[in-house]
Design a protein around this motif. Structure first.
Motif, short mmCIF file in Angstrom:
data_model
loop_
_atom_site.label_atom_id
_atom_site.label_comp_id
_atom_site.label_asym_id
_atom_site.label_seq_id
_atom_site.Cartn_x
_atom_site.Cartn_y
_atom_site.Cartn_z
N SER A 183 0.63 -1.41 -0.06
CA SER A 183 -0.11 0.21 0.49
C SER A 183 1.01 0.97 0.00
N ASN A 184 2.17 1.03 -0.62
CA ASN A 184 3.43 2.26 -1.15
C ASN A 184 4.07 2.14 -1.85
N ASN A 185 5.21 3.25 -2.34
CA ASN A 185 5.94 3.30 -3.41
C ASN A 185 6.79 3.21 -2.56
N ALA A 186 7.55 2.17 -3.03
CA ALA A 186 9.26 1.93 -1.90
C ALA A 186 10.56 2.58 -2.37
N TYR A 187 11.68 2.69 -1.94
CA TYR A 187 12.45 3.52 -2.64
C TYR A 187 13.31 2.96 -1.76
N PHE A 240 13.21 3.25 2.42
CA PHE A 240 11.80 4.17 2.71
C PHE A 240 10.60 3.42 1.87
N PHE A 241 9.90 4.12 2.61
CA PHE A 241 7.95 3.99 1.86
C PHE A 241 7.41 5.64 2.64
N THR A 242 6.86 5.59 1.03
CA THR A 242 5.87 6.53 1.67
C THR A 242 4.49 5.81 0.91
N SER A 243 3.77 6.73 1.88
CA SER A 243 2.43 6.77 1.38
C SER A 243 1.82 7.96 1.94
#
Length: 284
Positions: A183-187, A240-243
């Protein structure tokens, strides 16, 4: 006191809210959604979420049942009525309830879309930083992940697989490369460079992703948009991830490999700080 929710023009106590058993969101997952964060009682990046909602509806050839202005008014009223200082507003629009079950789309002139919104109270949303451990799992979702649909069964299964493994989330892998989280974008971060998969139909076009990458560029951080492998991620300096609901969250372990000694890294910490600071300035 129960929550006040919104269903098709009405504000109701949650226990009185109902939709039809023939609603296509229930029968076919024929619907889209958005989640907007609330900080200090204000909406974070509402315009971005509203724009993506419009795109999702258009991609599915679904009618637009509520205007931008009315949608903002509903968000604000629910936040006020439910006393939300830190939390979330969930919005879902389905193709509606035609009165029976049929694979064919109903005539939009005869079936009105269903519009539902509710709030979630999340005290400490901005201050809570819980470093995440992830596992990798095959990405077998449908090919239009850029549309924010309510088809979330496989992401739910992936998250449960992560919990069964003693972790917090899963990063999905297709053709050997990470697509995104459940449920998020990955970095990942290597030698100060932020690396994240480029936009396509393979991943959700995250509203928080767009903001974070813009803020990173303004802070003169180097960003490279490309896919990466799990092995490369395990060798990264940090991840990290963002949401919309977690903002920027550090990842400290990937398939058992600890990053940065199992501690959050400085890039993720700085990006979270910048994102919260700048987003609050433009909150409405």
């Amino acid at each position: 006191m129960s929550r006040i929710v919104y269903v098709n023009g009405d504000y109701l106590p949650e226990e009185d809210a109902k939709i039809s058993v023939f609603d296509r969101g229930f029968l076919f997952a024929d619907g889209v959604y958005e989640v907007t964060s609330v900080l200090d009682g204000k909406l974070i990046d509402f315009e971005g979420h509203a724009a993506r909602l419009t795109r999702s509806l258009d991609e599915l050839d679904m009618p637009h049942p509520i205007s931008h202005e009315a949608l903002l008014e509903v968000h604000r009223k629910l936040v006020a009525d439910n006393g939300i200082v830190e939390g979330l507003v969930y919005l879902q629009i389905t193709r509606g309830a035609p009165g029976d079950r049929d694979f064919a789309f109903p005539n939009p002139e005869e079936t009105t879309p269903t519009v539902v919104l509710f709030t979630q109270n999340k005290p400490g949303l901005a201050s809570n930083v819980n470093p995440v451990k992830v596992i990798s799992i095959d990405d077998i979702r449908w090919g239009r992940r850029d549309i924010k649909t309510v088809q979330l069964l496989y992401p739910s299964m992936a998250k449960m697989a992560a919990k069964a493994a003693g972790c917090d989330d899963a990063w999905l892998v297709e053709d050997g490369k990470v697509t995104e989280g459940t449920s998020n974008n990955a970095y990942i971060v290597k030698n100060g460079k932020i690396i994240t998969r480029e936009l396509s139909t393979d991943i959700l076009h995250g509203i928080t992703r767009a903001a974070v990458l813009r803020f990173a560029a303004e802070a003169q951080m180097e960003v490279e948009e490309r896919s990466f492998t799990i092995a490369e991620a395990q060798e990264a300096d940090e991840a990290f991830f963002t949401s919309a609901s977690a903002f920027v969250m550090p990842v400290v372990e990937i398939d058992g490999a600890k990053l940065n000694g199992g501690k959050p890294g400085p890039v993720a910490a700085r990006l979270r700080e910048i994102y919260l600071e700048e987003s609050l300035k433009s909150a409405i």
